[in-house]
Design a protein around this motif. Sequence first.
Motif: not given
Length: 205
Positions: A22-30
Amino acid sequence: MAGQKILIVDDSKTIRMQVRDFLPKGNFEVIEARDGVEGLDVIGREHPSLVLLDFFMPRMNGWEVVQRIQADPKLKAIPVVMMSGRREDVEKIVPELFDYFEFVGKPFEPAHLFRAIKSATVKAKERRHNKVPVHAIPTEPRRTAAVIRAEVQPLQSAPAGVQDEVRSLQAEVQQLRIQNVKLQQEVEALRKQMVQLVTYVRQKI
């Protein structure tokens, strides 16, 4: 949230995968954790920019994790979104929690999650500016002023021996309340395991 980390804490792998999708694609680490104990360890080590936290988990529930976060000045401003399919039970246990953190009920759609994240971020900024003290986060279920008065007034006029006995009974009741919360958590964990098992069996049939 460029270059930052988002932590998902849930004992259900299915939920963790769903939230990740669900999280938007972006420059962050899950990053992920399977329960509150593991989640708290990751929070202290990684200092994520956002925590998505299940309320009912084995070993350490979301409520206890939040208390630990608030007790650490370096962590208390982290935005937290609490997740649960049992909002009514959460409200009974820690109703004041909703003043400081956002809640999203399971199951939820991406839009619900996005709104909760935005609201949690706003509340985190307010906590940072207002410097909400640790004692503002409840450590036991809320009781109304009328209930407290009803307990205290008769006790003050009773003989000393009776007062001691009443206090002992009150301590036992409080312990039973805590045990009840833990039992609810265990039942929820068993329910999740059963759902996962049924899903697995259906896939194999």
